[in-house]
Enzyme design. Structure first.
Site, PDB file in Angstrom:
ATOM      1  CE1 TYR A  29      12.961   0.656   0.984  1.00 58.21           C
ATOM      2  CE2 TYR A  29      11.583   2.570   0.588  1.00 58.21           C
ATOM      3  CZ  TYR A  29      12.351   1.536   0.116  1.00 58.21           C
ATOM      4  OH  TYR A  29      12.529   1.375  -1.235  1.00 58.21           O
ATOM      5  CD  GLU A  30       9.329   7.557   3.390  1.00 59.85           C
ATOM      6  OE1 GLU A  30       9.196   8.443   4.261  1.00 59.85           O
ATOM      7  OE2 GLU A  30       8.455   7.304   2.545  1.00 59.85           O
ATOM      8  CD  GLU A  92       0.939  11.538   4.116  1.00 59.71           C
ATOM      9  OE1 GLU A  92       1.974  11.860   4.731  1.00 59.71           O
ATOM     10  OE2 GLU A  92       0.430  12.265   3.258  1.00 59.71           O
ATOM     11  N   GLY A 104       3.260  -8.981  -5.092  1.00 65.97           N
ATOM     12  CA  GLY A 104       2.181  -8.236  -5.737  1.00 65.97           C
ATOM     13  C   GLY A 104       1.311  -7.440  -4.778  1.00 65.97           C
ATOM     14  CB  ILE A 105       1.512  -6.864  -1.112  1.00 66.96           C
ATOM     15  CG1 ILE A 105       1.454  -8.349  -0.772  1.00 66.96           C
ATOM     16  CG2 ILE A 105       0.766  -6.042  -0.069  1.00 66.96           C
ATOM     17  CD1 ILE A 105       2.236  -8.747   0.466  1.00 66.96           C
ATOM     18  N   GLY A 106       1.905  -4.482  -3.192  1.00 63.64           N
ATOM     19  CA  GLY A 106       1.856  -3.059  -3.511  1.00 63.64           C
ATOM     20  C   GLY A 106       0.864  -2.784  -4.630  1.00 63.64           C
ATOM     21  CG  ASN A 133      11.861   4.257  -3.222  1.00 64.02           C
ATOM     22  OD1 ASN A 133      12.290   3.238  -3.766  1.00 64.02           O
ATOM     23  ND2 ASN A 133      10.940   4.246  -2.286  1.00 64.02           N
ATOM     24  CE1 TYR A 140       4.053   3.326  -6.060  1.00 59.58           C
ATOM     25  CE2 TYR A 140       5.679   5.056  -5.801  1.00 59.58           C
ATOM     26  CZ  TYR A 140       4.853   4.093  -5.246  1.00 59.58           C
ATOM     27  OH  TYR A 140       4.835   3.913  -3.891  1.00 59.58           O
TER      28      TYR A 140
END
Length: 169
Positions: A29-30, A92, A104-106, A133, A140
């Site tokens: 993903y990164e 991390e 809604g997991i995050g 991102n 966030y």
């Protein structure tokens, strides 16, 4: 078809292979490749579940139609702020498998970690996000996170770490 349910659970030694898989998926993903991940089951076993655990992992599971599947994870550890004279919680890694995003997991994982931080009397809960991102950045910020743009991450690793450690006078 019933709505999916989410369960969060601390990782156990039996989850080492799953944790490694999540880390590899996060690397992809990164925009990295799984072979850039140097973690091994043995290193994860030793450093997450050995005599001196350095980090902790929470795994999110989703149950749909009676079938539970791993959906994501959060890896965190504790640091210390000299200015606050208090511990801090550092996130991390946070990764949700794409098919389980928007459930809604995050947020649930971040709320759980905020609760851990409060329970442990942490003065801070911090993490970094890649500058490209944008979905994560907006997520966030929507949760009340403040970007600390005046701080630049510095890293010494690999041969540079070896050289620095060997340069004692």
């Amino acid at each position: 078809m019933s709505p999916p349910t989410v369960r969060l659970a601390p990782a156990t030694e039996a989850d080492v292979g799953l944790i490694l898989w999540f880390i590899q998926q996060l690397a992809i993903y990164e925009r990295a490749t799984p072979d850039q991940v140097l973690a091994t089951p043995e290193l994860l076993q030793k450093n997450l579940f050995g005599p001196q655990p350095y980090a902790h992992v929470i795994i999110a599971y989703v149950t749909r139609d009676g079938v539970e599947k791993p959906a994501g994870f959060a890896m965190y550890f504790f640091n210390f702020s000299s200015w606050l004279a208090q511990p801090g919680l550092y996130l991390e890694d946070l990764f949700i498998i794409p098919e389980f995003r928007s459930l809604g997991i995050g947020k649930r994982l971040l709320v759980q970690l905020a609760q851990v931080a409060k329970d442990r009397e942490c003065g801070r809960f911090e993490w970094v996000v890649l500058d490209w991102n944008e979905p994560a950045i907006q997520f966030y910020l929507g949760l009340g996170a403040k970007q600390m743009k005046e701080w630049i991450i510095n890293r010494v690793s690999g041969p540079a770490l070896d050289a620095l450690a060997a340069s004692a006078d």
